[in-house]
Design an enzyme around this catalytic site. Structure first.
Site, mmCIF file in Angstrom:
data_model
loop_
_atom_site.group_PDB
_atom_site.id
_atom_site.type_symbol
_atom_site.label_atom_id
_atom_site.label_comp_id
_atom_site.label_asym_id
_atom_site.label_seq_id
_atom_site.Cartn_x
_atom_site.Cartn_y
_atom_site.Cartn_z
ATOM 1 N N GLU A 1 -4.335 -5.382 1.102
ATOM 2 C CA GLU A 1 -4.302 -5.832 -0.441
ATOM 3 C C GLU A 1 -3.073 -6.482 -0.467
ATOM 4 O OE1 GLU A 1 -4.323 -2.881 -3.291
ATOM 5 O OE2 GLU A 1 -4.760 -4.465 -4.841
ATOM 6 N N HIS B 1 -14.895 1.470 -5.659
ATOM 7 C CA HIS B 1 -13.536 1.600 -5.560
ATOM 8 C C HIS B 1 -12.951 1.877 -6.878
ATOM 9 C CE1 HIS B 1 -9.932 0.597 -2.975
ATOM 10 N NE2 HIS B 1 -9.441 0.566 -4.432
ATOM 11 N N ASP C 1 -11.672 -0.730 -9.590
ATOM 12 C CA ASP C 1 -10.309 -0.470 -9.323
ATOM 13 C C ASP C 1 -9.656 0.380 -10.360
ATOM 14 O OD1 ASP C 1 -8.461 -0.426 -7.281
ATOM 15 O OD2 ASP C 1 -7.322 -2.141 -8.019
ATOM 16 N N GLN D 1 -1.341 7.080 -1.563
ATOM 17 C CA GLN D 1 -0.992 5.777 -2.326
ATOM 18 C C GLN D 1 0.437 5.419 -1.630
ATOM 19 O OE1 GLN D 1 -1.523 4.126 -5.600
ATOM 20 N NE2 GLN D 1 -0.484 2.903 -4.237
ATOM 21 N N HIS E 1 -9.764 4.073 -9.386
ATOM 22 C CA HIS E 1 -8.575 5.111 -9.425
ATOM 23 C C HIS E 1 -8.839 5.938 -10.785
ATOM 24 C CE1 HIS E 1 -6.491 3.488 -6.076
ATOM 25 N NE2 HIS E 1 -7.122 2.156 -6.492
ATOM 26 N N HIS F 1 -7.805 1.424 1.582
ATOM 27 C CA HIS F 1 -7.307 0.161 1.047
ATOM 28 C C HIS F 1 -6.674 -0.582 2.162
ATOM 29 C CE1 HIS F 1 -7.101 2.438 -2.649
ATOM 30 N NE2 HIS F 1 -6.581 1.423 -3.289
HETATM 31 FE FE FE2 Z 1 -7.445 0.482 -5.009
#
Ligand code: FE2
Length: 431
Positions: free
Chosen positions: A212, A56, A308, A151, A58, A209
């Site tokens: 979270e 995972h 991440d 996102q 970005h 996701h």
């Molecule tokens: Fe993430």
């Protein structure tokens, strides 16, 4: 033989082994090999493992820390605001430049399999296009999967649904979602259904996701698991972060373990970032911001780790090192029993391989691709204690990373002594 690796220690086996590699494949693993290799590599009794996997990440925001401004509060919400500003004037070239640097850092730290998100709510799909380009460029060095990640939500703006589908058409590998970020619970459920519809239509896996947040009422993981079962998507779904699980009551958590196991959902935790951004609405005691890794593993749920972020609007630290992520993970999850620590390596190796259905071509065994990492440590526990970068990284039988250990000297009353840091950390046979 293309390559012979000598004196390699292997996980779960005693003694040292020699590995013979030819045509990019491990041909033989034995106690002592008479054959010579065109290239010879002495592991000096150090641990040799398959490459680390980061499940995972970005990559589109990596190394953008401070651009256009620094995150003053260090919170998730300020990070999202900064990224929204950054996205307005982002270019493919700029993303490409940062992503290339990031992949080199990851390779130096032993990662060869990466699942990255690309933000699909950027209308021109610049993040996705840039990351698909980098994936192609690095394909001989690293296996990269790009997840289409909405996102800003799927239901928050009808255009985001079009963007998500467009990104899958452009070549994204997996379909993402962010149900806890939608306006309402109902929209969250709809967003999960939308993502599954899309994944089924294009034959893609789901990589979301999910939950979270520290809100114990955020319960989208159960919906993701139920959809996986109903749509026969068992084994094709990963849920990232899932930090709300740390706040659920035990009775509810016990129900969840069962359905997650049945659904074959892999939980991906990101301990480096979530220990810093969760618990921000708590005074004291403060929550840890991690799914219940110990219990999930006990219940037979597959768990893997992600880094991440690295030096971006959300997380100001990191160097693309999955050992650092694991180091934090074993602390936060209290996986510090002897067996737990030794087995924790599964979270960045075999468990992600299972999630990606790569097991048959992953591992230090005869017949599998010669993708290897030579650590500067004799055991998993020593490697975690030292956090030293790999000495060598091998890809398809070729050394692609080579590190010369640095020299540390102690200048004491009796003169200068060259320190062997590995030797100093030997505690006995167990470690
Ligand atoms: Fe993430």
């Amino acid at each position: 033989m293309q390559l012979v690796v000598r004196n390699a220690r292997l996980r779960g086996r005693s003694g040292t082994f020699d590995l013979a590699v030819d045509g990019g494949i491990i041909r033989k693993v034995s106690k002592s090999l008479a054959q010579r290799g065109e290239e010879e590599l002495d592991a000096h009794g150090n641990l040799v493992v398959p490459p680390f996997m980061d499940m995972h990440f970005h990559l589109d925001s990596a190394l953008a820390y401070g651009d256009p401004r620094f995150n003053k509060s260090g919170t998730l919400l300020e990070g999202i605001e900064i990224w929204a500003d950054k996205k307005r004037k982002i270019s493919e070239d700029e993303i490409h430049g940062r992503a290339v640097k990031m992949l080199k850092l990851m390779l130096a730290n032993g990662t060869q399999v990466l699942r990255t998100n690309a933000d699909t709510t950027e209308p021109k799909q610049r993040p996705l296009r840039a990351l698909l380009g980098v994936k192609e460029e690095f394909k001989d060095l690293m296996d990269v999967q790009v997840t289409a990640f909405p996102q800003d939500g799927i239901m928050t703006d009808p255009r985001n649904q079009e963007f998500l589908e467009k990104s899958v058409e452009l070549g994204a590998d997996n379909v993402g979602m962010i149900p806890h970020h939608e306006f309402t619970r109902e929209d969250g459920v709809r967003s999960i259904e939308f993502a599954f519809d899309l994944a089924q239509k294009y034959g893609k896996d789901i990589d979301g996701h999910v939950d979270e947040t520290d809100d114990d009422q955020s319960r989208f993981l159960e919906v993701v698991a139920a959809q996986s079962i109903k749509r026969h998507y068992e084994g094709r779904v990963t849920a990232g972060h899932a930090t709300a699980m740390g706040s659920y009551n035990d009775a509810y958590a016990a129900k969840l373990y069962r359905i997650l196991r049945r659904a074959g959902v892999t939980i991906v935790v990101n301990p480096l970032i979530n220990i810093t951004i969760q618990g921000r609405f708590d005074s004291y005691p403060k929550r840890r911001g991690m799914a219940r890794v110990k219990e999930l593993l006990e219940w037979g749920v597959n768990v893997a780790l992600g880094h991440d972020c690295v030096m971006d609007p959300w997380y100001p630290l990191g160097k693309g090192d999955m050992m650092q992520a694991l180091f934090m993970g074993v602390h936060v999850g209290q996986l510090t029993g002897y067996r737990e620590l030794a087995n924790s390596f599964d979270l960045i190796t075999t468990n992600p391989a299972k999630a990606l259905r790569m097991e048959r071509r992953y591992g230090v065994e005869a017949g599998k691709p010669a993708n290897l990492v030579v650590l500067e440590a004799k055991s998993e526990i020593q490697a975690l204690a030292r956090l030293a970068p790999p000495l060598y990284v091998v890809r398809r039988g070729k050394v692609i990373v080579r590190r010369t250990p640095s020299v540390t000297e102690l200048i004491g009353p009796r003169g200068t002594e060259r320190l062997d840091l590995e030797e100093l950390m030997q505690t006995g046979k167990a470690s």
